[in-house]
Design a protein around this motif. Structure first.
Motif, PDB file in Angstrom:
ATOM      1  N   PRO A   1       0.828  -1.210   0.000  1.00  0.00           N
ATOM      2  CA  PRO A   1       0.000   0.000   0.000  1.00  0.00           C
ATOM      3  C   PRO A   1       0.858   1.254   0.000  1.00  0.00           C
ATOM      4  O   PRO A   1       1.949   1.266   0.575  1.00  0.00           O
ATOM      5  CB  PRO A   1      -0.789  -0.106   1.306  1.00  0.00           C
ATOM      6  N   LYS A   2       0.371   2.282  -0.630  1.00  0.00           N
ATOM      7  CA  LYS A   2       1.093   3.560  -0.632  1.00  0.00           C
ATOM      8  C   LYS A   2       0.807   4.280   0.681  1.00  0.00           C
ATOM      9  O   LYS A   2      -0.190   4.023   1.338  1.00  0.00           O
ATOM     10  CB  LYS A   2       0.611   4.416  -1.791  1.00  0.00           C
ATOM     11  N   SER A   3       1.688   5.191   1.006  1.00  0.00           N
ATOM     12  CA  SER A   3       1.459   5.867   2.281  1.00  0.00           C
ATOM     13  C   SER A   3       0.700   7.182   2.088  1.00  0.00           C
ATOM     14  O   SER A   3       0.442   7.894   3.032  1.00  0.00           O
ATOM     15  CB  SER A   3       2.797   6.137   2.980  1.00  0.00           C
ATOM     16  N   SER A   4       0.321   7.482   0.850  1.00  0.00           N
ATOM     17  CA  SER A   4      -0.365   8.750   0.619  1.00  0.00           C
ATOM     18  C   SER A   4      -1.773   8.725   1.220  1.00  0.00           C
ATOM     19  O   SER A   4      -2.322   7.676   1.520  1.00  0.00           O
ATOM     20  CB  SER A   4      -0.445   9.030  -0.874  1.00  0.00           C
ATOM     21  N   TYR A   5      -2.348   9.901   1.346  1.00  0.00           N
ATOM     22  CA  TYR A   5      -3.663  10.022   1.961  1.00  0.00           C
ATOM     23  C   TYR A   5      -4.733   9.335   1.127  1.00  0.00           C
ATOM     24  O   TYR A   5      -4.757   9.443  -0.091  1.00  0.00           O
ATOM     25  CB  TYR A   5      -4.025  11.497   2.120  1.00  0.00           C
ATOM     26  N   LEU A   6      -5.608   8.638   1.772  1.00  0.00           N
ATOM     27  CA  LEU A   6      -6.735   8.023   1.079  1.00  0.00           C
ATOM     28  C   LEU A   6      -8.028   8.515   1.700  1.00  0.00           C
ATOM     29  O   LEU A   6      -8.099   8.695   2.916  1.00  0.00           O
ATOM     30  CB  LEU A   6      -6.681   6.504   1.245  1.00  0.00           C
ATOM     31  N   PRO A   7      -9.059   8.699   0.865  1.00  0.00           N
ATOM     32  CA  PRO A   7     -10.355   9.002   1.450  1.00  0.00           C
ATOM     33  C   PRO A   7     -10.768   7.873   2.398  1.00  0.00           C
ATOM     34  O   PRO A   7     -10.344   6.731   2.225  1.00  0.00           O
ATOM     35  CB  PRO A   7     -11.291   9.070   0.241  1.00  0.00           C
ATOM     36  N   ARG A   8     -11.591   8.233   3.354  1.00  0.00           N
ATOM     37  CA  ARG A   8     -11.930   7.317   4.447  1.00  0.00           C
ATOM     38  C   ARG A   8     -12.342   5.918   3.961  1.00  0.00           C
ATOM     39  O   ARG A   8     -11.835   4.914   4.447  1.00  0.00           O
ATOM     40  CB  ARG A   8     -13.059   7.954   5.263  1.00  0.00           C
ATOM     41  N   GLY A   9     -13.270   5.860   3.018  1.00  0.00           N
ATOM     42  CA  GLY A   9     -13.768   4.568   2.552  1.00  0.00           C
ATOM     43  C   GLY A   9     -12.673   3.748   1.889  1.00  0.00           C
ATOM     44  O   GLY A   9     -12.548   2.535   2.119  1.00  0.00           O
ATOM     45  N   GLN A  10     -11.858   4.402   1.098  1.00  0.00           N
ATOM     46  CA  GLN A  10     -10.765   3.674   0.450  1.00  0.00           C
ATOM     47  C   GLN A  10      -9.756   3.169   1.458  1.00  0.00           C
ATOM     48  O   GLN A  10      -9.217   2.072   1.326  1.00  0.00           O
ATOM     49  CB  GLN A  10     -10.056   4.586  -0.562  1.00  0.00           C
TER      50      GLN A  10
END
Lengths: 668, 446
Positions: free
Chosen positions: B272-281
């Motif tokens: 997994p990438k460490s970038s920000y993801l929207p909550r659901g993702q």
């Protein structure tokens, strides 16, 4: 105090009579207010089974919290009489059977682990960055042996400032395990929070390897390199093993090590060497195991063999001292004194405490105790409303990063300069950044290294651990103050008397007044909102404390009126005794109760030092620390020395077998 | 279970030979697929009128009594016929269940008992999977005992490298709440099984094939642990067991993992990438990791906390609002925030269903899906975020077809049925031979 039969019988009768006429109506029989039921405690020997309750009875009577204001009051002499009865009884019962609560064995928390590893290897760098150390020292100002703080210091806020976590010298590729949480009304060193799971243990094993295998783990960064890791000149390397490993284990485990304990490590390294492994690599493998060993990871007191309460061993004491003041392992001096049993002597203990207070490692104490005591981590999540408090925000940053540093610098100054702890409440000076000195001004707002200057406080409404922007902001909502939150904070932090959690069925007050309520003051709205009589017990205590600060808005700025034009109504009485009509008078009222503050602080310090919740058996120690502090002009270093002299700090109850003690605390 | 040939043993028996899966399916008659269990925890209850069939016309309560008393007195009494009913999706919060209707069962009417003395939110999470009878645990303010996931793993966990795994999607950076708000998995009273919460770290820990071998160290530290015991008091010796258990687990793990590299390679899971993801993702990245762990046999038992209890600090539900919101604060103002709260509730159910669908798409050797072989339970420790009631909790069970569970039903338990009755039933289905769990009174007939 020896009790004779006659006196005992008299005391017995006095207590029952007093309880019947002043307590039972609300606390026994039909009504049981505040979950305190005295109907089965009318005899003194019944009270003996619950000293915690006895302690609380003494407290509420002494502080005149009970009977409630609107009930008939006992006369002054009646009150002091019954207090005498209860105190005599409490002291004699405790004397007969003083059993301390045991601080359970606990693994080091993240902060302690990082310090201990650094000290064990004498590393010239940090192991990993720790955001829990909130204040970063950019000007090497922290120099306790000088007894003086510089006029200007450069500091940074690790959690909120710019790049405060990265440029620090740390090992590469060494990621820490998660931060440990603080216990409710306590610190992050409590046994019930510090357990090991397979997952955490795996992280510790992983961490051991990562630290010892890190690139910087070499003769340049590791102080003990030549004494431990370096291949000996002696052709026969096996000869030095026993001596090197023995010394290393003793330091890591903070105790003398038996040859049988060294044996497995010796065998392991001899085998490896015989198989042709490189000396340094073998020693690295030993080091990895040692810092993952339970004898390193766990903090504990040796068992006291039998059930009785005993003095701590000199090695227990060395560890208690160093984890209290240095958040880490005892150094060689402490271990040597422990080995000679010298440390148990009063004068040695005191001179060691002095030495430790002069050491720069004291920074670990100021990096952990004050933030947790003042609950300053709460400011990290404070986000005020952008429209109402535009100057709370500075571009991408929040001004809370300056706020949080002010009380911490005050704390350090009082400690380093050995000033009176009362100055924590009402100092004549403070350290402030330009922004803090003038929050609505246009001064430059530093986000990395922030200069803080020592300034005289002319306006005594401000200054001290209560009326500073950090505490006033973090105890508010995003738009409005939360007087109850502030009151609860004051009661918990300043007087060490945390209110019980509110029942979950009481809704918080909406931030916006309901239609028709726009013209009410906050207190009027709150009174309307709080109708249940069973709330009064606690709120009569905490509300006046919170409302007293109503002149400070949600960001701590002064105001005389609410937005709806109504005057701030902050009047009240502190502890039903000291009336106040303005913020200055409130501060004076608190100063009138300064000994109660000292008592509270004594409890916080002792609880931090012992890594456990205090109970009735610690009462005499609290009394001792308080009295010592007062007699020594309230000086902070004297207070800390009183903590380490107290019986609670020097005694332990760690039975080898399961024993049923007299319950000092009952499930109620 | 003990005498049956597990899929894992079967594969290991092949000694890493490169047989493809289709050939293996030919053996499906003889192959027994492992049973799994997942608990999906939702904090702060739900808005009842959006979730519980029959309560849609109930008025809202902005706050309510403590966990120990039954639901709010001002609410009108609703007759709820106990027993089994067909599940019809009439409630807005349950809408996302539609595509999985045939594999899910709504269970209502289950209770826990509140033990006075600790925070309602802290207790409802930490004791959710344990619910020991009040005051049975001495020296603790919590009715907290070894939780269901560990009790089950004691039975079926020895086959896998990890006996259990705990996942948490806790989004908070401030450490303001204690451990009791943040964990549903416990080895025992006061002994936390901490959860994993960073996708990349989880990936590194579970699926990284180049794992360090710690065996050299573990034998040394075990010798230390043994000699250490003599120094300790009674209570501390007891606590040291956690260290022994930890080392045993790690050694077990290393042995088991050795045989698994082929299977882990086949997963083709990306780091997994460490970038920000929207909550659901974000929640689904975590769900992917968990499902992969279950599928590959890294573990058979897992807990999944969607968010911690209480924790007032606002955070972003990208799918619902562009402003950070505090789920807990809103729950105390149901009449004002009812729409948003129901969106949050529905959002959580949708995340649950998305995870179920993933599990259902994975086919096991016998042709049934991973979901069919798993007992997956959605639930919260509060019956309602505003009333803080411990009774009539929202519970949805899914999967378990291979263990005889059927979906498409709504089961209304009689008043006062302990939640532990369901936990007991699940434990039995998974092979635990016992007739009592926590404060259970009997086995729930599901």
């Amino acid at each position: 105090m020896v009790l004779f039969g006659m006196a005992e019988a008299q005391d017995e009768a006095k207590w029952e009579a007093f309880a019947r006429s002043h307590c039972l109506e609300c606390h026994g029989g039909k009504k049981v207010k505040g979950k305190v039921d005295l109907k089965d405690y009318l005899k003194l020997d019944q009270l003996a089974s619950d000293l915690e309750l006895t302690k609380n009875l003494i407290e509420v009577l002494d502080y005149e919290e009970m009977p409630p204001e609107d009930e008939a009051q006992p006369s002054k002499s009646e009150r002091s009489n019954i207090l005498g009865v209860l105190e005599r009884f409490f002291d004699s019962t405790l004397k007969e059977n003083r059993v301390f609560a045991q601080s359970p064995m606990r693994r080091m928390n993240r902060f302690q682990y990082s310090n201990a590893v650094k000290d064990l290897f004498e590393l010239k760098t940090m192991v990993f960055s720790l955001p829990e150390r909130m204040m970063r020292d950019h000007s090497q100002y922290f120099n306790p042996s000088s007894g003086k703080m510089p006029e200007t210091v450069q500091v940074g806020s690790r959690p909120l400032g710019k790049s405060q976590m990265i440029s620090e010298s740390v090992f590469q590729d060494v990621a820490p395990f998660p931060q440990d949480l603080r216990a409710e009304h306590g610190f992050d060193n409590r046994g019930d929070h510090l357990t090991l799971s397979p997952m955490l243990l795996e992280s510790f094993l992983e961490l051991s390897s990562r630290i010892v295998d890190a690139n910087q783990f070499n003769s340049r960064y590791v102080g003990i390199w030549d004494r431990f890791f370096k291949t000996p000149d002696d052709k026969n390397a096996v000869n030095v093993l026993e001596q090197r490993i023995g010394r290393f284990l003793q330091r890591a485990f903070r105790r003398p090590v038996l040859s049988s304990e060294i044996q497995p490590y010796l065998e392991f390294s001899r085998e490896k060497l015989a198989a042709g492994a490189h000396f340094t690599e073998v020693m690295k493998a030993v080091a990895k195991a040692v810092i993952a060993s339970p004898k390193f990871l766990y903090l504990y007191d040796d068992t006291s063999e039998n059930a009785s309460t005993t003095e701590v061993s000199s090695f227990d004491l060395a560890s208690r001292l160093s984890f209290f003041l240095w958040g880490s392992l005892p150094d060689q001096t402490l271990l040597d004194l422990a080995a000679k049993d010298e440390l148990l002597k009063y004068e040695v203990l005191l001179s060691q405490a002095d030495r430790m207070l002069n050491d720069k490692k004291l920074k670990r104490f100021t990096d952990s105790f004050p933030t947790q005591w003042l609950q300053l981590e709460r400011i990290i999540s404070s986000r005020l409303d952008k429209d109402e408090f535009p100057f709370f925000y500075k571009a991408r940053y929040r001004s809370s990063m300056h706020m949080m540093l002010e009380p911490l610098l005050l704390f350090e100054t009082v400690l380093i300069e050995n000033r009176s702890v009362i100055e924590l409440l009402n100092p004549s000076f403070t350290y402030q950044s330009d922004w803090l000195a003038n929050p609505k001004g246009k001064d430059k707002f530093s986000v990395g290294k922030i200069p803080f200057k020592r300034r005289e406080i002319h306006d005594r409404r401000y200054g001290g651990i209560i009326t500073n922007l950090a505490v006033l902001t973090m105890t508010s909502g995003s738009k409005e103050t939360h007087p109850i939150t502030r009151g609860a904070w004051l009661s918990t932090v300043v007087f060490n008397n945390p209110p019980p959690p509110p029942p979950a069925d009481v809704p918080p007050l909406p931030e916006k007044p309901a239609a028709g309520d726009e013209n009410l003051t906050l207190r009027e709205r709150l009174n309307q909102h709080r109708e249940r009589s069973d709330c009064a017990g606690c709120h009569d205590k905490i509300d006046p404390l919170g409302f007293a600060l109503e002149n400070f808005d949600a960001m701590g700025m002064w105001r005389d009126q609410y937005e709806n034009g109504r005057q701030i109504d902050m009047q009240g009485k502190l502890f039903r005794k000291h009336r106040f009509d303005n913020a200055l008078e409130f501060k004076k009222a608190i100063l009138k109760e300064k000994d109660r503050f000292v008592r509270g602080l004594a409890g916080h310090l002792l609880s931090f030092a012992l890594a456990r919740e205090l109970d009735a058996s610690d009462e005499p120690s609290i009394e001792f620390i308080t009295a010592q502090t007062i007699s020594k002009d309230y000086r902070f270093r004297e207070m800390i020395k009183a903590v380490v002299q107290s019986t609670s700090f020097r005694m332990k109850t760690t039975p080898a077998k399961l024993v049923q003690h007299l319950p000092s605390k009952k499930q109620r | 279970m003990k005498n049956s040939l597990s899929r894992f043993k079967f594969l290991r028996g092949l000694q890493g030979s490169v047989l493809g899966l289709p050939m293996l399916e030919a053996f499906s008659q003889e192959v027994k697929v492992a049973k799994r269990m997942v608990h999906f925890y939702v904090p702060i209850g739900v808005v009842r009128k959006g979730f519980f069939p029959g309560e849609q016309d109930q008025h809202l309560v902005d706050f309510g009594n403590n966990g120990d008393k039954h639901s709010h007195r001002s609410l009108k009494e609703i007759t709820k016929p106990v027993g089994e009913h067909p599940l019809k999706i009439s409630m807005p919060t349950l809408e996302p269940l539609q595509p999985m209707l045939q594999k899910t069962t709504l269970i209502t009417g289950l209770d826990r008992v509140f033990q006075d003395g600790t925070d309602v939110h802290a207790q409802c999470a930490s004791c959710y999977l344990s619910s020991a009878a009040p005051y049975r645990i001495s020296n603790s303010a919590w009715p907290l005992d070894r939780t269901l996931d560990h009790v089950v793993a004691d039975e079926i966990g020895s086959e896998t490298p990890f006996k259990t795994l705990a996942f948490s999607c806790n989004p908070h950076q401030d450490m303001k709440e204690s451990i009791y708000f943040d964990n549903i998995s416990w080895y025992g009273t006061g002994h936390l099984a901490p959860s994993m919460r960073h996708p990349r770290k989880i990936y590194q820990r579970l699926f990284n094939l180049k794992k360090q071998d710690h065996r050299e160290i573990t034998s040394l530290v075990l010798a230390d642990a043994r000699s250490f015991k003599r120094r300790l008091s009674y209570a501390d010796r007891h606590k040291l067991e956690e260290y022994f258990e930890g080392i045993r687990n790690i050694e077990h793990q290393m042995v088991k993992l050795e045989g698994m590299s082929d299977r882990l390679m086949k997963l083709k899971l990306r780091e997994p990438k460490s970038s920000y993801l929207p909550r659901g993702q974000f929640i689904q990245v975590m769900a992917d990791l968990m499902v992969a762990a279950l599928q590959s046999g890294l573990t058979h038992v897992s807990t999944f906390m969607v968010a911690p209890e209480r924790w007032d600090t606002p955070y972003l539900f990208d799918e619902i609002s562009d402003q950070p919101m505090s789920h807990h604060k809103m729950s105390h103002h149901q009449s004002k925030y009812v729409e948003t709260l129901m969106q949050v509730d529905r959002f959580h159910v949708r995340q649950f269903v998305t995870m179920l669908q993933k599990m259902d798409r994975i086919k096991e050797l016998d042709g049934q899906s991973l979901l069919d072989h798993s007992l997956v339970t959605y639930g919260s420790g509060l019956g309602d975020g505003a009333t803080h009631q411990y009774n009539d909790l929202p519970i949805i069970m899914a999967g378990g077809h291979s263990m005889g569970y059927r979906g498409g039903r709504h089961i209304r338990a009689p008043k006062g049925t302990p939640l532990a009755n369901l936990w007991l039933r699940q434990a039995q289905s998974l092979g635990v031979e016992r007739s009592q769990f926590a404060d259970s009174t009997s086995t729930l007939n599901v």
